[in-house]
Design a protein around this motif. Sequence first.
Motif, PDB file in Angstrom:
ATOM      1  N   VAL A 144      -3.996  -4.810  12.578  1.00 58.10           N
ATOM      2  CA  VAL A 144      -4.119  -3.841  11.496  1.00 58.10           C
ATOM      3  C   VAL A 144      -3.902  -4.579  10.185  1.00 58.10           C
ATOM      4  O   VAL A 144      -3.448  -5.726  10.160  1.00 58.10           O
ATOM      5  N   GLU A 145      -4.212  -3.904   9.105  1.00 56.87           N
ATOM      6  CA  GLU A 145      -3.973  -4.445   7.769  1.00 56.87           C
ATOM      7  C   GLU A 145      -2.890  -3.610   7.102  1.00 56.87           C
ATOM      8  O   GLU A 145      -2.825  -2.392   7.310  1.00 56.87           O
ATOM      9  N   THR A 146      -2.022  -4.252   6.328  1.00 58.91           N
ATOM     10  CA  THR A 146      -1.018  -3.500   5.573  1.00 58.91           C
ATOM     11  C   THR A 146      -1.104  -3.871   4.104  1.00 58.91           C
ATOM     12  O   THR A 146      -1.555  -4.960   3.744  1.00 58.91           O
ATOM     13  N   ARG A 147      -0.627  -2.951   3.280  1.00 57.30           N
ATOM     14  CA  ARG A 147      -0.560  -3.251   1.854  1.00 57.30           C
ATOM     15  C   ARG A 147       0.573  -2.449   1.212  1.00 57.30           C
ATOM     16  O   ARG A 147       0.921  -1.357   1.684  1.00 57.30           O
ATOM     17  N   LYS A 148       1.130  -3.019   0.173  1.00 65.30           N
ATOM     18  CA  LYS A 148       2.117  -2.285  -0.614  1.00 65.30           C
ATOM     19  C   LYS A 148       1.394  -1.332  -1.547  1.00 65.30           C
ATOM     20  O   LYS A 148       0.451  -1.720  -2.243  1.00 65.30           O
ATOM     21  N   ILE A 149       1.852  -0.097  -1.578  1.00 65.87           N
ATOM     22  CA  ILE A 149       1.363   0.864  -2.563  1.00 65.87           C
ATOM     23  C   ILE A 149       2.295   0.873  -3.765  1.00 65.87           C
ATOM     24  O   ILE A 149       1.849   0.838  -4.911  1.00 65.87           O
ATOM     25  N   ASP A 150       3.612   0.867  -3.517  1.00 69.84           N
ATOM     26  CA  ASP A 150       4.550   0.925  -4.636  1.00 69.84           C
ATOM     27  C   ASP A 150       5.925   0.461  -4.185  1.00 69.84           C
ATOM     28  O   ASP A 150       6.279   0.523  -3.001  1.00 69.84           O
ATOM     29  N   PHE A 151       6.684  -0.011  -5.151  1.00 65.34           N
ATOM     30  CA  PHE A 151       8.111  -0.260  -4.983  1.00 65.34           C
ATOM     31  C   PHE A 151       8.764  -0.080  -6.337  1.00 65.34           C
ATOM     32  O   PHE A 151       8.266  -0.584  -7.349  1.00 65.34           O
ATOM     33  N   LEU A 152       9.872   0.652  -6.358  1.00 64.42           N
ATOM     34  CA  LEU A 152      10.592   0.889  -7.603  1.00 64.42           C
ATOM     35  C   LEU A 152      12.086   0.960  -7.338  1.00 64.42           C
ATOM     36  O   LEU A 152      12.532   1.465  -6.300  1.00 64.42           O
ATOM     37  N   THR A 153      12.857   0.462  -8.297  1.00 61.34           N
ATOM     38  CA  THR A 153      14.292   0.719  -8.318  1.00 61.34           C
ATOM     39  C   THR A 153      14.590   1.556  -9.548  1.00 61.34           C
ATOM     40  O   THR A 153      14.264   1.166 -10.670  1.00 61.34           O
ATOM     41  N   LEU A 154      15.189   2.713  -9.328  1.00 57.34           N
ATOM     42  CA  LEU A 154      15.515   3.642 -10.395  1.00 57.34           C
ATOM     43  C   LEU A 154      17.025   3.844 -10.438  1.00 57.34           C
ATOM     44  O   LEU A 154      17.768   3.273  -9.641  1.00 57.34           O
ATOM     45  N   GLU A 155      17.467   4.658 -11.357  1.00 56.43           N
ATOM     46  CA  GLU A 155      18.908   4.846 -11.503  1.00 56.43           C
ATOM     47  C   GLU A 155      19.517   5.525 -10.287  1.00 56.43           C
ATOM     48  O   GLU A 155      20.585   5.129  -9.812  1.00 56.43           O
ATOM     49  N   ASN A 156      18.853   6.540  -9.776  1.00 51.68           N
ATOM     50  CA  ASN A 156      19.408   7.323  -8.673  1.00 51.68           C
ATOM     51  C   ASN A 156      18.696   7.106  -7.343  1.00 51.68           C
ATOM     52  O   ASN A 156      19.219   7.483  -6.302  1.00 51.68           O
ATOM     53  N   TYR A 157      17.524   6.545  -7.390  1.00 55.51           N
ATOM     54  CA  TYR A 157      16.726   6.354  -6.187  1.00 55.51           C
ATOM     55  C   TYR A 157      16.066   4.970  -6.211  1.00 55.51           C
ATOM     56  O   TYR A 157      15.744   4.452  -7.282  1.00 55.51           O
ATOM     57  N   ASP A 158      15.867   4.410  -5.033  1.00 56.15           N
ATOM     58  CA  ASP A 158      14.951   3.293  -4.846  1.00 56.15           C
ATOM     59  C   ASP A 158      13.879   3.769  -3.876  1.00 56.15           C
ATOM     60  O   ASP A 158      14.136   4.597  -2.993  1.00 56.15           O
ATOM     61  N   MET A 159      12.681   3.226  -4.028  1.00 53.46           N
ATOM     62  CA  MET A 159      11.575   3.729  -3.215  1.00 53.46           C
ATOM     63  C   MET A 159      10.578   2.618  -2.924  1.00 53.46           C
ATOM     64  O   MET A 159      10.308   1.772  -3.775  1.00 53.46           O
ATOM     65  N   THR A 160      10.046   2.629  -1.706  1.00 52.93           N
ATOM     66  CA  THR A 160       8.873   1.821  -1.412  1.00 52.93           C
ATOM     67  C   THR A 160       7.858   2.672  -0.669  1.00 52.93           C
ATOM     68  O   THR A 160       8.226   3.619   0.053  1.00 52.93           O
ATOM     69  N   ARG A 161       6.601   2.329  -0.878  1.00 47.81           N
ATOM     70  CA  ARG A 161       5.509   2.998  -0.165  1.00 47.81           C
ATOM     71  C   ARG A 161       4.535   1.920   0.300  1.00 47.81           C
ATOM     72  O   ARG A 161       4.054   1.127  -0.507  1.00 47.81           O
ATOM     73  N   THR A 162       4.279   1.887   1.592  1.00 50.66           N
ATOM     74  CA  THR A 162       3.364   0.900   2.147  1.00 50.66           C
ATOM     75  C   THR A 162       2.382   1.581   3.081  1.00 50.66           C
ATOM     76  O   THR A 162       2.623   2.695   3.565  1.00 50.66           O
ATOM     77  N   ARG A 163       1.294   0.902   3.364  1.00 52.68           N
ATOM     78  CA  ARG A 163       0.195   1.536   4.117  1.00 52.68           C
ATOM     79  C   ARG A 163      -0.289   0.628   5.241  1.00 52.68           C
ATOM     80  O   ARG A 163      -0.463  -0.580   5.057  1.00 52.68           O
ATOM     81  N   ILE A 164      -0.509   1.224   6.395  1.00 52.12           N
ATOM     82  CA  ILE A 164      -1.210   0.593   7.509  1.00 52.12           C
ATOM     83  C   ILE A 164      -2.659   1.074   7.476  1.00 52.12           C
ATOM     84  O   ILE A 164      -2.922   2.278   7.336  1.00 52.12           O
ATOM     85  N   ILE A 165      -3.581   0.163   7.625  1.00 54.60           N
ATOM     86  CA  ILE A 165      -5.000   0.497   7.715  1.00 54.60           C
ATOM     87  C   ILE A 165      -5.494   0.028   9.073  1.00 54.60           C
ATOM     88  O   ILE A 165      -5.515  -1.179   9.364  1.00 54.60           O
ATOM     89  N   ASP A 166      -5.850   0.975   9.924  1.00 53.52           N
ATOM     90  CA  ASP A 166      -6.325   0.674  11.274  1.00 53.52           C
ATOM     91  C   ASP A 166      -7.791   1.090  11.369  1.00 53.52           C
ATOM     92  O   ASP A 166      -8.105   2.266  11.602  1.00 53.52           O
ATOM     93  N   GLN A 167      -8.678   0.145  11.167  1.00 49.58           N
ATOM     94  CA  GLN A 167     -10.101   0.454  11.190  1.00 49.58           C
ATOM     95  C   GLN A 167     -10.592   0.739  12.601  1.00 49.58           C
ATOM     96  O   GLN A 167     -11.560   1.495  12.784  1.00 49.58           O
ATOM     97  N   ARG A 168      -9.943   0.170  13.586  1.00 49.25           N
ATOM     98  CA  ARG A 168     -10.375   0.369  14.968  1.00 49.25           C
ATOM     99  C   ARG A 168     -10.153   1.802  15.422  1.00 49.25           C
ATOM    100  O   ARG A 168     -11.038   2.442  15.993  1.00 49.25           O
ATOM    101  N   LEU A 169      -8.959   2.343  15.148  1.00 49.40           N
ATOM    102  CA  LEU A 169      -8.664   3.724  15.545  1.00 49.40           C
ATOM    103  C   LEU A 169      -9.101   4.739  14.507  1.00 49.40           C
ATOM    104  O   LEU A 169      -9.167   5.929  14.798  1.00 49.40           O
ATOM    105  N   GLY A 170      -9.355   4.298  13.284  1.00 46.48           N
ATOM    106  CA  GLY A 170      -9.840   5.211  12.265  1.00 46.48           C
ATOM    107  C   GLY A 170      -8.754   6.038  11.598  1.00 46.48           C
ATOM    108  O   GLY A 170      -8.861   7.266  11.517  1.00 46.48           O
TER     109      GLY A 170
END
Length: 804
Positions: free
Chosen positions: A518-544
């Motif tokens: 599969v392929e992966t990619r980062k969508i976002d990462f942030l450090t904030l005052e009250n929250y930290d967040m990351t968002r990443t994506r799996i792309i599976d072309q075989r299974l769709g």
Amino acid sequence: MNHQATKNHQRKKVNQYTRANQGGTLVVTWLVLALIALVSTASQASAQTRAVSQDEYFAYIKQTADEYWDSLEERRAAWYDNIDLEWVFGYNPPSNDLYLAALNTNIFAINGDTRYLDRAKDLLLYYGNYRDGYPADFFETKAEYSNGLPTIPNIFSFGKYVQAYEALERNGRVSADERAIMVEALAESADFLVNFQEWGPMNRAMLRAEAMTYVAKVLDGHPRQPIWKMAGEAIADDNWGKWEIEDATGYHAIWLYSLLGYASHVREDESLYRTPVMQYYFEYFLKLISPAGIVPDFGDADWGGAWTRMIPFYEKAAAVNGDPRMRWAAAEYFRKYLDPAPEQKSIFAALCLSDAYLWADFDLPAQAPTSTSEEILDDLVGKKVVFRDGWDRNSTYMLYNYRDEGDGGWLFREYLRTTIPVEEEKMHHGHSDENSIVLLMKNNSVLLHDSGYRDYMPSGPFGAFRADYYHNRVVVRDGKIALGQNDGEYRYASPGFGAVEGQTLLDFFRNSGAYQQVETRKIDFLTLENYDMTRTRIIDQRLGYEADRIVNYVKDLDWFVVFDVVRFTEPGYLTMANMWHTRHILDQGPGWYDTSYDSLRAIDVSGPEKLVVVFPDSTRLEQGTGEQDRYWQREQFMYQMIGRHGYRNDLQAFVTVLIPHGDDEAAADLASAVSMVDVEGGPESVAVEINRNGKRYLVGAKLDLEAELIRDWRRPMYDYNSGRVRYGDYETDAFHLFVVEDANTIQYAVTGAVKVSKNGRILHEQQQAEFGLAFDGSPDKPGTGKMRYWEETVPATVTGGSGN
């Protein structure tokens, strides 16, 4: 060379390195290091670990060497009594003899005692005799034994024989007859090593390169020297200053230690450490260190895997860059495993410590890092995120891994795929662990953990423990699971007909464990005052499908809100499960499970904390638990699952809240603080609310970042109305919404937003700008671009107006 001479020698090397690179971007100056020390906070002061002194290293080194030497005959007798003729790798003389030989020459380099050179010589001269313990026809068991059993068959210890031999020759301790024995041992073994071709930037290849080039160096006039030199350099060239293709803690350490040995002993070239890749790895393996004092075990690894090799790596990094943080890292490992020294000594650990001693800059203090949540280190090579609130033993820590095979090293990965049986591995030594949580800790308690290495070769049953269903992640399969027919609960269950058993999760999901790319990619990462967040994506072309995981760290609470969304990219049936693994499920209730870890195999990892796993949204989702062997022990898992049809762009969401807690907090009470928030905008968005300690926490996210795009002929392709979503009493077009509110204040943050409001009160709004060059040739018009992010604290109520 005595203690002080060694220290002066190391200081001279560091100064030479620094002078050679003045003005370069890779030099860590003392000014920067002073600033690092100044920004240390009181909470991080408890993370300080005392640097390992010369005396501490040398005490373990010498005591271990002496004990092993004194018990050598006893150990040899035990080896002869326990020869395993069926061992998969064939002839297997004791590697500890060669580790002891190299250790003895290092001790001589430290204290100048020639007795240790004599010991090393005796060990090398005897080593070929171990072949006598095997049947005379044992050479017939393997094709590569056609010329007889080699003296040194093991790539892990081969280089240590050469190191000891070189030291003996350099110090004039070898007679002509002794030289003949050692040269023949090296030559026949190097010929054997050339037979099996294994190459690429990875651990076993680097070990081969180190051994063959080292033999070529010390036997410069030998008639077969050009063969060894060519074979070794062909492999070494792919490793020097290049990215490693492995994603496995234990094998990283093997590769690094061998590469450093090659640079130090074979090439005698410090320029390796000035390469961008090695500077990257210095920082990468520092920033991965967990509150347990080690880099967590991801990929093919176990807890603390290859820890011995990390100590000289960190000491070398410290000396090269003059970086006290690296001395702290070396000390963390030393203090964890060797302070106090265990009764059972390790000769290999002593060898690694002797290299650490010779490479260290003992004038440097130890200084803990001060960073908090961050990417480790990037979204192309490392592809990991650490959430943390500090660097001491009680800190909260989560390691999140979204590493795929990636585009780099294709030839090397493909060669391994077509040469050795590694179909279960993310090439190489990696797992199906994309978008997975490797480790969660708080208060020195392991709360979530990775799956472990393997229990059989080349992989365990059902791909144990590499397959996706052994990891803390969403697992997807083609087709729809049959859940059975049970008294009207499922389809076709009619009165008068008995229940029909369905498939279990493991029945449906398990297979050989063969890795699916599969392929992966980062969508976002942030450090904030009250929250930290990351968002990443799996792309599976075989299974769709595409699968986003959004991890939100609620800092006040040390809780984690995890959103998972699977988007169909092709019409069809998929079965999807959100899986979480643990050692024990202690208690459970509607939508929640209280869990704990007590062990990892034979290692006690229990602590005061437990983990509540909450599934606040049960809409059309099957929920349950199961058991399987994982990390060489029986473990349990919790899941939510659905099998369904989807058209293109249909979404399936899962929501999980992870709550670490002590015995003074009831799991049911904690779970009751979590609820789903009504969202206007359908399945494209989701939000969770937490009410705790007089505060309300709200975390919302768009599951489909493209749904707001309504036009192509002009920019922006969106407007506020096309993207706006109502999360309870908040409205915004943001990609992500974070709120902490109490009676007096609202602390909010948004990412990718034009506007955010609460109950009609505008908290912030981006102003318009002119957008031109429309693709349809229409006149320029005003539009509003999204803010990268906006974070602000405002009063909970406003007197005399509705806005800020």
